[in-house]
Design an enzyme around this catalytic site. Structure first.
Site, PDB file in Angstrom:
ATOM      1  N   LEU A 248      35.292  32.588  39.015  1.00  0.00           N
ATOM      2  CA  LEU A 248      35.526  31.166  38.742  1.00  0.00           C
ATOM      3  C   LEU A 248      36.672  30.749  39.661  1.00  0.00           C
ATOM      4  CD1 LEU A 248      35.383  31.055  34.810  1.00  0.00           C
ATOM      5  CD2 LEU A 248      33.607  30.353  36.435  1.00  0.00           C
ATOM      6  N   ASP A 249      36.628  29.505  40.136  1.00  0.00           N
ATOM      7  CA  ASP A 249      37.675  29.033  41.045  1.00  0.00           C
ATOM      8  C   ASP A 249      39.037  29.023  40.344  1.00  0.00           C
ATOM      9  OD1 ASP A 249      35.701  28.571  42.895  1.00  0.00           O
ATOM     10  OD2 ASP A 249      35.520  26.431  42.428  1.00  0.00           O
ATOM     11  N   LEU A 250      40.071  28.943  41.165  1.00  0.00           N
ATOM     12  CA  LEU A 250      41.457  28.886  40.663  1.00  0.00           C
ATOM     13  C   LEU A 250      41.609  27.800  39.591  1.00  0.00           C
ATOM     14  CD1 LEU A 250      44.363  30.010  41.328  1.00  0.00           C
ATOM     15  CD2 LEU A 250      44.615  28.044  42.845  1.00  0.00           C
TER      16      LEU A 250
ATOM     17  N   HIS B 252      31.476  27.797  45.144  1.00  0.00           N
ATOM     18  CA  HIS B 252      31.802  26.426  44.720  1.00  0.00           C
ATOM     19  C   HIS B 252      30.534  25.626  44.375  1.00  0.00           C
ATOM     20  CE1 HIS B 252      35.860  27.149  45.774  1.00  0.00           C
ATOM     21  NE2 HIS B 252      35.828  26.795  47.036  1.00  0.00           N
TER      22      HIS B 252
ATOM     23  N   LYS C 143      30.800  22.278  42.269  1.00  0.00           N
ATOM     24  CA  LYS C 143      31.568  21.236  42.990  1.00  0.00           C
ATOM     25  C   LYS C 143      30.740  20.691  44.146  1.00  0.00           C
ATOM     26  CE  LYS C 143      36.038  23.195  41.748  1.00  0.00           C
ATOM     27  NZ  LYS C 143      37.030  24.183  42.123  1.00  0.00           N
TER      28      LYS C 143
END
Ligand code: URA
Length: 242
Positions: free
Chosen positions: A104-106, A189, A192
């Site tokens: 999972l992204d930051l 991503h 997004k």
């Protein structure tokens, strides 16, 4: 499972590094089945042997499985020079070889499975298996039926192919919309980029499920717990049949 070396047993159970536990063993600080054992190479049955470090019994686990509600601001990795990692939140565990399943992204929060079960991790993340992952997102713009159709048809996010059909549910359509989206692949991503493709940048993102595993909403960001027996059986079954 067969016999393993005493030093490996202790290192796997996070008593210390391999060289640290060798020192402990040689210093007479480890007892196996009631007797001091000074041989790092001694073979033991990890399920049956009673191993003590001082007065503390070292229990054994082949595999561990944790559900973490990943908070924002940490990376989905085992080590990082700049940011805290998701592993920093899982403080009580036996195995030293745990890792997060997928990324999972930051700035993304939500469900993350942490385990040392490489076979299950592979089945859950391999592109061939199309394991569904569901996210809730806040997006900039009024989401509507056109977006639902675009997600279902597949979007151009700059790859060779369109994204696989994804299910978009608009929970609240407003200047900032709240949506739930299920995808069957895991490109970098991905969520997004899909919302960028329909001109509605993601403002917040939270994963709420992966396969049959659903985030326990009782877990605050940063909190974790072991999977229940039912959750683990369900996930194994789900991943086997995909
Ligand atoms: N898609 C994203 O864009 N970010 C994540 O963290 C997960 C899926």
């Amino acid at each position: 499972m067969g016999l393993i070396r005493l030093d490996k047993f202790l290192a796997d159970m996070c008593v210390g590094t391999r060289s640290e536990v060798k020192k402990l063993i040689r210093a007479g600080q480890i007892r196996v089945d009631g007797a001091v054992c000074r041989l790092p190479e001694k073979k033991i049955d990890p399920k049956l042997a009673k191993v003590l470090h001082g007065s503390e019994e070292i229990g054994y686990a082949d595999y561990e499985y944790f559900m973490l509600n990943k908070p924002k601001g940490c990376v989905s990795a085992t080590e990082d020079g700049r940011y805290p990692t998701v592993m920093d939140f899982v403080t009580e565990h036996k195995r030293k070889d745990l890792f997060p399943v997928g990324r999972l992204d930051l700035d993304t929060e939500g469900l993350l499975l942490i385990t040392n079960d490489g076979a299950l991790a592979h089945r859950l993340t391999s592109p061939a298996h199309h394991i569904p992952k569901t996210y809730e997102a806040g997006v900039d713009g009024i989401a509507g039926e056109a977006d639902v159709r675009a997600f279902a048809a597949g979007l151009d996010i700059g790859e060779n192919r369109l994204t696989l059909p994804a299910e978009l549910v608009v929970l609240k359509a407003n200047v900032i919309s709240l949506v739930r989206v299920t995808v069957y692949e895991g490109k970098f991503h991905q969520i997004k980029r899909m919302f960028e493709a329909v001109g509605k940048p993601v403002l917040s993102l939270k994963r709420i499920s992966m396969g049959s595993l659903i985030l326990d909403e009782g877990l605050d960001p940063g909190a974790y717990r072991s999977l229940t027996k039912d959750e683990l059986e369900g996930l194994n079954c789900y991943a086997q049949n995909k």
